[in-house]
Design a protein around this motif. Structure first.
Motif, PDB file in Angstrom:
ATOM      1  N   PRO A 333     -27.368  29.991  11.276  1.00 51.66           N
ATOM      2  CA  PRO A 333     -27.713  31.072  12.270  1.00 51.66           C
ATOM      3  C   PRO A 333     -28.787  31.727  12.327  1.00 51.66           C
ATOM      4  O   PRO A 333     -29.162  32.075  13.556  1.00 51.66           O
ATOM      5  N   ALA A 334     -29.550  32.029  11.242  1.00 51.93           N
ATOM      6  CA  ALA A 334     -31.006  32.580  11.395  1.00 51.93           C
ATOM      7  C   ALA A 334     -31.845  31.617  12.293  1.00 51.93           C
ATOM      8  O   ALA A 334     -32.440  32.091  13.144  1.00 51.93           O
ATOM      9  N   ASP A 335     -31.974  30.362  11.871  1.00 47.67           N
ATOM     10  CA  ASP A 335     -32.811  29.486  12.463  1.00 47.67           C
ATOM     11  C   ASP A 335     -32.188  29.368  14.071  1.00 47.67           C
ATOM     12  O   ASP A 335     -33.122  29.123  14.980  1.00 47.67           O
ATOM     13  N   ALA A 336     -31.233  29.397  14.395  1.00 54.00           N
ATOM     14  CA  ALA A 336     -30.520  29.241  15.743  1.00 54.00           C
ATOM     15  C   ALA A 336     -31.003  30.328  16.613  1.00 54.00           C
ATOM     16  O   ALA A 336     -31.130  29.980  17.742  1.00 54.00           O
ATOM     17  N   THR A 337     -31.463  31.327  16.204  1.00 57.22           N
ATOM     18  CA  THR A 337     -31.719  32.685  17.004  1.00 57.22           C
ATOM     19  C   THR A 337     -32.962  33.116  16.530  1.00 57.22           C
ATOM     20  O   THR A 337     -33.456  34.301  17.012  1.00 57.22           O
ATOM     21  N   GLY A 338     -33.899  32.350  16.129  1.00 60.66           N
ATOM     22  CA  GLY A 338     -35.141  32.673  15.884  1.00 60.66           C
ATOM     23  C   GLY A 338     -35.521  33.748  14.840  1.00 60.66           C
ATOM     24  O   GLY A 338     -36.614  34.396  14.871  1.00 60.66           O
ATOM     25  N   LEU A 339     -34.510  33.861  13.979  1.00 62.92           N
ATOM     26  CA  LEU A 339     -34.774  34.908  12.798  1.00 62.92           C
ATOM     27  C   LEU A 339     -35.332  34.184  11.628  1.00 62.92           C
ATOM     28  O   LEU A 339     -34.729  33.837  10.726  1.00 62.92           O
ATOM     29  N   THR A 340     -36.885  34.344  11.518  1.00 57.48           N
ATOM     30  CA  THR A 340     -37.520  33.624  10.476  1.00 57.48           C
ATOM     31  C   THR A 340     -37.527  34.349   9.277  1.00 57.48           C
ATOM     32  O   THR A 340     -38.060  33.707   8.165  1.00 57.48           O
ATOM     33  N   ASP A 341     -37.391  35.775   9.252  1.00 57.05           N
ATOM     34  CA  ASP A 341     -37.795  36.444   8.079  1.00 57.05           C
ATOM     35  C   ASP A 341     -36.471  36.562   7.114  1.00 57.05           C
ATOM     36  O   ASP A 341     -36.526  37.547   5.812  1.00 57.05           O
ATOM     37  N   ARG A 342     -35.369  35.653   7.452  1.00 55.69           N
ATOM     38  CA  ARG A 342     -34.086  35.974   6.462  1.00 55.69           C
ATOM     39  C   ARG A 342     -33.335  34.886   6.522  1.00 55.69           C
ATOM     40  O   ARG A 342     -33.726  33.777   7.228  1.00 55.69           O
ATOM     41  N   GLY A 343     -32.115  34.706   5.794  1.00 51.50           N
ATOM     42  CA  GLY A 343     -31.079  33.632   5.875  1.00 51.50           C
ATOM     43  C   GLY A 343     -31.407  32.805   4.723  1.00 51.50           C
ATOM     44  O   GLY A 343     -30.598  31.934   4.236  1.00 51.50           O
ATOM     45  N   ARG A 344     -32.511  33.001   3.956  1.00 53.09           N
ATOM     46  CA  ARG A 344     -32.937  32.285   2.688  1.00 53.09           C
ATOM     47  C   ARG A 344     -33.276  33.127   1.654  1.00 53.09           C
ATOM     48  O   ARG A 344     -33.874  34.263   1.909  1.00 53.09           O
ATOM     49  N   ILE A 345     -33.063  32.770   0.247  1.00 53.27           N
ATOM     50  CA  ILE A 345     -33.971  33.657  -0.688  1.00 53.27           C
ATOM     51  C   ILE A 345     -35.124  32.750  -1.065  1.00 53.27           C
ATOM     52  O   ILE A 345     -35.427  31.599  -1.153  1.00 53.27           O
ATOM     53  N   GLY A 346     -36.263  33.704  -1.027  1.00 59.67           N
ATOM     54  CA  GLY A 346     -37.671  33.226  -1.027  1.00 59.67           C
ATOM     55  C   GLY A 346     -38.679  34.226  -1.172  1.00 59.67           C
ATOM     56  O   GLY A 346     -38.283  35.311  -0.507  1.00 59.67           O
ATOM     57  N   GLU A 347     -39.728  34.047  -1.532  1.00 60.45           N
ATOM     58  CA  GLU A 347     -40.550  35.206  -1.764  1.00 60.45           C
ATOM     59  C   GLU A 347     -41.291  35.251  -0.473  1.00 60.45           C
ATOM     60  O   GLU A 347     -41.566  34.485   0.295  1.00 60.45           O
ATOM     61  N   GLY A 348     -41.315  36.610  -0.087  1.00 63.27           N
ATOM     62  CA  GLY A 348     -41.886  36.886   1.324  1.00 63.27           C
ATOM     63  C   GLY A 348     -40.878  37.009   2.296  1.00 63.27           C
ATOM     64  O   GLY A 348     -41.130  37.301   3.371  1.00 63.27           O
ATOM     65  N   LEU A 349     -39.771  36.872   2.053  1.00 65.25           N
ATOM     66  CA  LEU A 349     -38.686  36.963   3.215  1.00 65.25           C
ATOM     67  C   LEU A 349     -37.939  38.320   2.838  1.00 65.25           C
ATOM     68  O   LEU A 349     -38.118  38.845   1.666  1.00 65.25           O
TER      69      LEU A 349
END
Length: 376
Positions: A333-349
């Motif tokens: 759902p993050a990718d589908a709506t252009g939310l590139t800063d969340r939806g995954r666990i990772g450094e810098g997110l």
């Protein structure tokens, strides 16, 4: 803040490790069971990204807890916000209807713009626990759709628009007896009121439905919002959706429509309550059937916020793949709506995180963080 000795659900695997976040962001991720001084020892609990909810009617339940009872909006919004935080949802697209019918027995009147201003006002004052975006549900069978949608601009945080065609006898309510049960049960319509309601919707669709559909697509593009279809039933309807630039298919009602959506590159959203209950309350295709056919991409809690996490774990059992299942409520759902800063666990997110412990059929939420701040 450090969460250590946790099973971190990453996009491709589950890793025992630790997360350190500073301010709103994840600063460091390390592997292993080591618990640094001052860290929270999660004792093997799962840590997943904060859930992202694209379509929920939950706010309406807080605004109108009983028929003919209108609750103060600020209290309703904050109660809705707190409920979502408590079940691990850290980003929500509040679904609001645009398009009203004058003199309707169901009491449909314009409300979305004023409510959006209230939601965004609370967000600006940092009164909400989680992130709120706006999802406009564009009612094709209405009288005021275009003028209501035209009132929205870029500052209103509209990131999703869905095309809602509730013409009786097709899509969600191909079986009009199901529509009758729904309308009489939810809105208390009499036989005469229901017949008048059906006739009015049919007349509106025939007279101005095509224009409304065209204008809703145009305004969604102007707002730079992701476009969704709703209740597509046939491959032909999916073909029309594809020509509009639809990227999400909300609750397709048949395997045919879900398969056609995938063929057109459109992500399929299904309701978590459908998956938990074992079928659709409207008699349409079961979410589990689509999941087993690899035709399900995203889950939505629809009308039960707690169902989102439960359904993700149900998918993990079906697919025997926890990261894939968690992605249906986070990364996809993050990718589908252009939310590139969340939806995954990772450094810098963003540090949007949920700590939980699977227990039987119900995962127990033990902590929720949104932008690094504990909210549940």
């Amino acid at each position: 803040m450090i969460l250590a000795n946790a099973d971190l659900v990453l996009p491709d695997r589950v890793m025992r490790g630790a997360l350190r976040f500073e301010g709103e962001m994840i600063a460091e991720m390390t592997e292993g069971e080591n618990v640094p001084p001052g860290a929270v020892d999660c004792g093997g609990d799962l840590v997943i990204p904060g859930l992202i909810e694209l379509h929920t009617d939950n706010l309406e339940r807080h605004m109108r807890p009983r028929p003919q009872v209108d609750w103060p909006h600020e209290t309703a919004i904050l109660a809705h916000d707190g409920e979502l935080a408590s079940v691990g949802i850290t980003t929500v697209f509040d679904a609001l209807r645009v398009g009203s019918i004058y003199g309707s027995s169901k009491g449909y009147a314009p409300y979305a713009l004023a409510l959006v201003n209230e939601i965004n006002g609370l967000t600006a004052r940092q009164a909400t626990r989680i992130s709120h975006f706006i999802h406009l549900r564009a009612e094709i069978c209405s009288e005021t759709l275009v003028e209501e949608m035209e009132a929205f601009g870029e500052d209103h945080r509209v990131r999703l628009v869905s095309l809602m065609d509730h013409t009786p006898g097709q899509r969600q309510f191909r079986d009009i007896t199901k529509l009758e049960e729904y309308e009489k049960g939810k809105h208390g319509l009499s036989d005469a009121q229901f017949e008048a309601h059906v006739a009015r919707l049919m007349e509106l669709r025939a007279r101005i439905g095509d224009r409304h559909e065209h204008e809703a697509v145009r305004i969604a593009q102007k707002l730079s919002a992701t476009l969704a279809s709703h209740d597509d039933t046939t491959a032909e309807q999916v073909g029309v959706s594809a020509t509009h630039g639809v990227q999400l298919a909300e609750f397709p009602t048949t395997v045919e429509a879900a398969r056609a959506s995938h063929a057109a590159g459109i992500k399929v959203i299904m309701g978590a309550p459908n998956l938990i209950r074992g079928g659709s309350h409207s008699g349409n295709v079961a979410a589990e059937e689509l999941a087993r056919a690899d035709l399900l991409d995203i889950l939505s809690s629809d009308y039960i916020p707690s169902s989102l996490l439960m359904a993700a774990f149900r998918l993990a059992d079906i697919w025997d793949d926890l990261p894939r299942a968690i992605a249906t409520v986070t990364a996809t759902p993050a990718d589908a709506t252009g939310l590139t800063d969340r939806g995954r666990i990772g450094e810098g997110l963003r540090a949007d995180l949920v700590r939980l412990r699977p227990t039987g059929q119900t995962p127990h939420v033990r902590g929720v963080w949104c932008k690094g701040r504990q909210v549940g």
